[in-house]
Design an enzyme around this catalytic site. Structure first.
Site, PDB file in Angstrom:
ATOM      1  N   GLU A  89       0.891  -1.089   0.227  1.00 22.24           N
ATOM      2  CA  GLU A  89      -0.160  -0.125  -0.036  1.00 22.24           C
ATOM      3  C   GLU A  89       1.079   1.354   0.046  1.00 22.24           C
ATOM      4  OE1 GLU A  89      -2.856  -3.067   0.803  1.00 22.24           O
ATOM      5  OE2 GLU A  89      -0.741  -2.740   1.633  1.00 22.24           O
ATOM      6  N   HIS A 158      -9.414  -6.028  10.626  1.00 16.52           N
ATOM      7  CA  HIS A 158     -10.031  -5.841   9.262  1.00 16.52           C
ATOM      8  C   HIS A 158     -11.642  -5.175   9.607  1.00 16.52           C
ATOM      9  CE1 HIS A 158      -7.514  -8.802   8.194  1.00 16.52           C
ATOM     10  NE2 HIS A 158      -7.566  -8.562   6.785  1.00 16.52           N
TER      11      HIS A 158
END
Length: 359
Positions: A89, A158
């Site tokens: 990322e 998450h």
């Protein structure tokens, strides 16, 4: 066709008007569209409209996206416009920010915003602060998008809601759509914006269909960033929420209506800038305010709304303290029964409304 022929002598503008009318007549008045397909339409239309727009992220191309939001775009636009990236990322977010500084308009997809923590230096220090630090000389037209908040059975790493995190930072606009029209109109507006936009979707909403109006089916459909929407009118209590929890508020309002309690439900749509004018007008009418969010309570979106109401003109109209319905102040458990108790449910909203109204 006869009218079109007559207008050919009147010039291009008149012909264009007639063609637009003919096009809209072929559109159904309303259409059931899932949030996933609405996002796909928005990206497709913006990729087609502006060759500077491109999409990059993990599995967005040949695999059609981890959640199939980018389905069909790689086949249509090819490798230069729809770009698969390595699982890094910080790397691909940095590439996207650099591309935005170079005059392109990237859409940077995070497979989940939990992973955006790997790239927070790029989002905040590189994207959000550059326009200010360059004295307005360097724009960074980029959209960071992907699912945010709790899904189902994916545990603590998450399941965070990052609305409050990113809304804390000057230089960013933070958008959190609820339904299909929100998703399409706000994403198109975000892509066209000249400043960085964090676009927070919800995984559990991707497959949910909503009515899409004839207006929203147009390629010119935009929803202005920074404007909330009243989804249900009411006069007893104001419920303010964003993303998936708007559905919970509407469900709670429907139940409470049977008891004669009419709730006004406000869909924030945008977290930063926040439409306090709409919230204040509603509070002045209902005299009660409850905020509902999936994120943690401390320093959350509801906390910010509560503070602004207390500091503003609507405070004098409150007949009870502002109440917050939030996620529980713990990392998300994996077990389903614990997960259900960790995020707001419809019954929690109903309980808080009745408590606030002293019923």
């Amino acid at each position: 066709m006869a009218s079109l022929k007559c207008l050919l002598r009147s010039g291009r503008n008149a012909v264009s008007v007639v063609l637009r009318r003919e096009f809209h007549r072929t559109l159904p008045a309303s259409l059931q569209v899932t949030v996933r397909d609405a996002l796909n339409q928005a990206m497709d239309e913006e990729l087609e409209r502006d060759e500077r727009v491109f999409l990059l992220g993990e599995e967005v191309a040949q695999y059609d996206g981890a959640y199939k939001v980018s389905r069909g775009l790689w086949k249509k636009y090819g490798d230069k416009r729809i770009i698969d990236t390595p699982i890094t990322e910080m790397g691909f977010a940095g590439i996207a920010v650099g591309a935005a500084m170079g005059g392109l308009r990237p859409i940077c997809e995070f497979m989940t915003f939990n992973f955006s923590m790997q790239a927070i230096d790029q989002v905040i220090n590189s994207a959000a602060k550059t326009y200010y630090m360059s004295a307005g000389l360097q724009q960074v037209p980029i959209v960071f998008r992907g699912p945010n908040g709790a899904s189902a059975g994916v545990a603590a790493q998450h399941s965070q809601c990052f609305a409050a995190w990113y809304a804390h930072c000057p230089g960013l606009k933070v958008v959190s759509p609820w339904n299909s029209e929100d998703a399409k109109g706000l994403l198109k507006a975000a892509v066209r914006d000249d400043n960085p936009v964090v676009f927070l979707e919800n995984e559990l909403m991707y497959g949910v269909p909503f009515e899409m109006s004839e207006e929203a089916q147009s390629k010119d459909f935009l929803i202005p960033i920074g404007k909330a929407k009243i989804e249900r009118q009411g006069d007893r209590v104001t419920l303010v929420s964003h993303s998936r929890l708007v559905s919970h508020c509407l469900d709670a309002a429907a139940v409470l209506s049977k008891d004669g309690i009419e709730c006004e439900v406000i869909n924030l749509r945008t977290i930063r800038p926040m439409d306090m004018e709409t919230i204040e007008k509603s509070v002045i009418k209902t005299n009660h305010l409850i905020t509902v969010e999936g994120g943690w309570p401390q320093f959350g979106v509801g906390a910010e709304i509560s503070a602004r109401i207390m500091e503003g003109p609507a405070f004098n109209y409150l007949d009870a303290p502002v109440a917050r319905v939030t996620g529980v102040d713990i990392p998300m458990p994996y077990a389903k029964i614990l997960e259900d108790h960790s995020i707001p449910q419809v019954k929690d909203i109903i309980f808080t409304v009745k408590k606030t109204l002293n019923i």
